[in-house]
Enzyme design. Sequence first.
Site, PDB file in Angstrom:
ATOM      1  N   ARG A  26       1.172  -1.240   0.447  1.00  0.00           N
ATOM      2  CA  ARG A  26       0.044   0.258   0.187  1.00  0.00           C
ATOM      3  C   ARG A  26       0.960   1.441  -0.100  1.00  0.00           C
ATOM      4  O   ARG A  26       0.323   2.269   0.822  1.00  0.00           O
ATOM      5  CB  ARG A  26      -1.211   0.361   1.877  1.00  0.00           C
ATOM      6  CG  ARG A  26      -1.840  -0.786   0.836  1.00  0.00           C
ATOM      7  CD  ARG A  26      -3.059  -0.382   0.500  1.00  0.00           C
ATOM      8  NE  ARG A  26      -4.363  -1.204   0.085  1.00  0.00           N
ATOM      9  CZ  ARG A  26      -5.801  -1.009   0.458  1.00  0.00           C
ATOM     10  NH1 ARG A  26      -5.086  -0.561   1.425  1.00  0.00           N
ATOM     11  NH2 ARG A  26      -6.423  -2.670   0.548  1.00  0.00           N
ATOM     12  N   ARG A  30      -3.381   6.852   0.075  1.00  0.00           N
ATOM     13  CA  ARG A  30      -3.587   8.536   1.246  1.00  0.00           C
ATOM     14  C   ARG A  30      -2.353   8.556   1.536  1.00  0.00           C
ATOM     15  O   ARG A  30      -2.929   9.669   2.771  1.00  0.00           O
ATOM     16  CB  ARG A  30      -5.109   7.771   1.407  1.00  0.00           C
ATOM     17  CG  ARG A  30      -5.794   7.584   0.790  1.00  0.00           C
ATOM     18  CD  ARG A  30      -6.601   6.920   1.448  1.00  0.00           C
ATOM     19  NE  ARG A  30      -6.494   5.498   2.331  1.00  0.00           N
ATOM     20  CZ  ARG A  30      -7.517   5.311   2.103  1.00  0.00           C
ATOM     21  NH1 ARG A  30      -8.234   5.387   2.606  1.00  0.00           N
ATOM     22  NH2 ARG A  30      -7.508   4.199   2.860  1.00  0.00           N
ATOM     23  N   ARG A  39      -6.494  11.982  -7.386  1.00  0.00           N
ATOM     24  CA  ARG A  39      -7.259  11.048  -6.833  1.00  0.00           C
ATOM     25  C   ARG A  39      -9.051  11.882  -6.993  1.00  0.00           C
ATOM     26  O   ARG A  39      -9.900  11.597  -7.202  1.00  0.00           O
ATOM     27  CB  ARG A  39      -7.488  10.637  -5.519  1.00  0.00           C
ATOM     28  CG  ARG A  39      -8.828   9.603  -5.044  1.00  0.00           C
ATOM     29  CD  ARG A  39      -8.480   8.551  -5.047  1.00  0.00           C
ATOM     30  NE  ARG A  39     -10.041   7.636  -3.884  1.00  0.00           N
ATOM     31  CZ  ARG A  39     -10.941   7.800  -3.463  1.00  0.00           C
ATOM     32  NH1 ARG A  39     -11.574   8.322  -4.113  1.00  0.00           N
ATOM     33  NH2 ARG A  39     -11.545   7.169  -2.952  1.00  0.00           N
ATOM     34  N   ASP A  76      -6.981  -3.101  -7.378  1.00  0.00           N
ATOM     35  CA  ASP A  76      -7.104  -4.031  -6.079  1.00  0.00           C
ATOM     36  C   ASP A  76      -7.057  -5.164  -6.873  1.00  0.00           C
ATOM     37  O   ASP A  76      -7.872  -5.757  -7.529  1.00  0.00           O
ATOM     38  CB  ASP A  76      -8.146  -3.144  -6.008  1.00  0.00           C
ATOM     39  CG  ASP A  76      -8.757  -2.762  -4.693  1.00  0.00           C
ATOM     40  OD1 ASP A  76      -8.554  -2.576  -3.680  1.00  0.00           O
ATOM     41  OD2 ASP A  76      -9.210  -4.309  -4.205  1.00  0.00           O
TER      42      ASP A  76
HETATM   43  O1  CP3 Z   1       0.031   0.516  -3.045  1.00  0.00           O
HETATM   44  C1  CP3 Z   1      -0.023  -0.320  -3.636  1.00  0.00           C
HETATM   45  O2  CP3 Z   1       0.207  -1.153  -2.514  1.00  0.00           O
HETATM   46  C2  CP3 Z   1      -1.109  -0.943  -4.995  1.00  0.00           C
HETATM   47  C3  CP3 Z   1      -2.162  -0.645  -4.209  1.00  0.00           C
HETATM   48  C4  CP3 Z   1      -3.379  -1.734  -4.006  1.00  0.00           C
HETATM   49  C5  CP3 Z   1      -4.812  -1.491  -3.397  1.00  0.00           C
HETATM   50  N1  CP3 Z   1      -5.167  -2.351  -2.525  1.00  0.00           N
HETATM   51  C6  CP3 Z   1      -4.965   0.007  -3.786  1.00  0.00           C
HETATM   52  C7  CP3 Z   1      -6.183   0.758  -2.141  1.00  0.00           C
HETATM   53  C8  CP3 Z   1      -3.443  -3.057  -3.368  1.00  0.00           C
HETATM   54  C9  CP3 Z   1      -1.866  -3.957  -3.426  1.00  0.00           C
HETATM   55  C10 CP3 Z   1      -4.513  -3.253  -2.314  1.00  0.00           C
HETATM   56  C11 CP3 Z   1      -4.428  -4.515  -2.529  1.00  0.00           C
HETATM   57  C12 CP3 Z   1      -5.779  -5.560  -1.420  1.00  0.00           C
HETATM   58  N2  CP3 Z   1      -7.160  -4.530  -1.231  1.00  0.00           N
HETATM   59  C13 CP3 Z   1      -6.044  -6.264  -0.715  1.00  0.00           C
HETATM   60  C14 CP3 Z   1      -4.844  -7.107  -0.286  1.00  0.00           C
HETATM   61  C15 CP3 Z   1      -3.903  -6.417   0.352  1.00  0.00           C
HETATM   62  C16 CP3 Z   1      -3.923  -6.163   2.094  1.00  0.00           C
HETATM   63  O3  CP3 Z   1      -4.870  -5.126   2.250  1.00  0.00           O
HETATM   64  O4  CP3 Z   1      -4.802  -7.040   2.986  1.00  0.00           O
HETATM   65  C17 CP3 Z   1      -7.238  -6.037   0.034  1.00  0.00           C
HETATM   66  C18 CP3 Z   1      -8.067  -7.077   0.998  1.00  0.00           C
HETATM   67  C19 CP3 Z   1      -8.284  -5.164  -0.743  1.00  0.00           C
HETATM   68  C20 CP3 Z   1      -9.538  -4.604  -0.463  1.00  0.00           C
HETATM   69  C21 CP3 Z   1      -9.610  -3.130  -0.873  1.00  0.00           C
HETATM   70  N3  CP3 Z   1      -9.334  -1.913  -1.140  1.00  0.00           N
HETATM   71  C22 CP3 Z   1      -9.931  -2.541   1.076  1.00  0.00           C
HETATM   72  C23 CP3 Z   1     -10.874  -3.270   2.314  1.00  0.00           C
HETATM   73  C24 CP3 Z   1     -10.084  -1.327   0.986  1.00  0.00           C
HETATM   74  C25 CP3 Z   1     -10.757  -0.686   2.076  1.00  0.00           C
HETATM   75  C26 CP3 Z   1      -9.669  -0.280   3.195  1.00  0.00           C
HETATM   76  C27 CP3 Z   1      -9.088   1.214   2.761  1.00  0.00           C
HETATM   77  O5  CP3 Z   1      -7.830   0.955   2.710  1.00  0.00           O
HETATM   78  O6  CP3 Z   1     -10.247   1.849   2.288  1.00  0.00           O
HETATM   79  C28 CP3 Z   1      -9.407  -1.284  -0.614  1.00  0.00           C
HETATM   80  C29 CP3 Z   1      -9.572   0.388  -0.861  1.00  0.00           C
HETATM   81  C30 CP3 Z   1      -8.195   0.524  -1.604  1.00  0.00           C
HETATM   82  N4  CP3 Z   1      -7.472   0.342  -2.126  1.00  0.00           N
HETATM   83  C31 CP3 Z   1      -7.460   1.630  -1.525  1.00  0.00           C
HETATM   84  C32 CP3 Z   1      -6.478   1.706  -1.982  1.00  0.00           C
HETATM   85  C33 CP3 Z   1      -5.369   3.052  -2.527  1.00  0.00           C
HETATM   86  C34 CP3 Z   1      -8.363   2.981  -0.327  1.00  0.00           C
HETATM   87  C35 CP3 Z   1      -8.981   3.627  -0.850  1.00  0.00           C
HETATM   88  C36 CP3 Z   1      -8.808   4.626  -1.740  1.00  0.00           C
HETATM   89  O7  CP3 Z   1      -7.449   5.788  -1.627  1.00  0.00           O
HETATM   90  O8  CP3 Z   1      -9.911   5.814  -2.152  1.00  0.00           O
END
Ligand code: CP3
Length: 343
Positions: A26, A30, A39, A76
């Site tokens: 991640r 943000r 964004r 994602d």
């Molecule tokens: O920088 C990176 O790592 C690359 C991008 C990436 C995202 N999601 C972007 C993202 C990666 C590798 C993921 C994987 C992901 N997504 C996982 C596996 C890793 C982990 O954290 O266990 C999971 C379970 C998800 C599902 C997911 N996506 C959730 C539960 C959420 C909401 C929680 C949150 O942090 O807001 C997301 C949203 C998400 N995916 C964001 C980002 C940058 C945040 C939303 C935003 O920026 O508007």
Amino acid sequence: MALQNDLILRAARGEKVERVPVWLMRQAGRILPEYRAVREKLSGFRELVMTPDLAAEVTIQPVDILGVDAAIIFSDILVIPEAMGLPYEMQENRGPFFPKTIENDRDIAALLGAEAAHELEYVYEAIRVTKKNLNGRVPLIGFAGAPWTIFAYMIEGQGSKTFSKAKRFLYTEPEKSKLILNKITDATIAYLKGQVAAGADMLQVFDSWANILSPEQYNEFSLVYIERICNELNHIVPLTVFAKGAFSARAPFAKMKCDVIGLDWTMDAVESREIIGSSKTLQGNLDPCALYQNKSGIELEVKKMLDAFGTQRYIANLGHGLYPDTDRYMVKAFVDAIKEYKA
Ligand code: CP3
């Protein structure tokens, strides 16, 4: 395009490195005002993921700003359920939501398998643009969710502490669960191969909800599918498996065709190395909350971590994704401390 920095690929393959490579799960997101600026130009997260030029831009930001040794494609894990037929929404401050989940046999039959990978051209294009713009500076990591974690979202329809609806399905409909898990696995294999064809230099499979299954259930409903992914990918590029909280998976992972095993911060470095042996690279595992400390606190944590893991067959990272309220200067301090470490 030859890579100027291939530390992470060499570490993954077990080759000698002059220093420990570092990136953060991640890392794009943000914590960076530069990310928030991109964004805000769009209506939401999905739009960013589906716009290759902008996805490429935010993928590269942490390379420029934090100095990490790898980029990870901005996307994602939920693009797979969407491609299979269950679109997701990303709700502000609430996380993922699926308006439609799997309720009956018709829903299962309607799910796409390997063909779902054809729906993800926007990810392949984002990879191609990123590779071009990275211009060989660092390798690019592609990724997907592990079948069990994707299944959990597809049945539950949203995030959950217990995923009890998804687990109910495992207990009451084990055969149907396997049908779905096999379809997800087919889609994931085709998707990961598509990412490599588009230019991904390395891959990671995230089993974020591994920790809520018993060891027996984990074997039955997760490991077999991860193993199929490893066999099909067959080292075409280095592959990392990261199963959060899955203590019981470490020994079986050591026998699979993966290259790197990701560890979370609850897993001890020395004990994990004993269980896994010397044939795999380890990745991890600082508690993301450790970055709430000041710079000298972080430097001390990094020293302890690298003393325990050693500098070879190791990739420094957190034990899970960066939290959005982390101070980016402390993230930079973490990266710098790893680069400056002397055994
Ligand atoms: O920088 C990176 O790592 C690359 C991008 C990436 C995202 N999601 C972007 C993202 C990666 C590798 C993921 C994987 C992901 N997504 C996982 C596996 C890793 C982990 O954290 O266990 C999971 C379970 C998800 C599902 C997911 N996506 C959730 C539960 C959420 C909401 C929680 C949150 O942090 O807001 C997301 C949203 C998400 N995916 C964001 C980002 C940058 C945040 C939303 C935003 O920026 O508007």
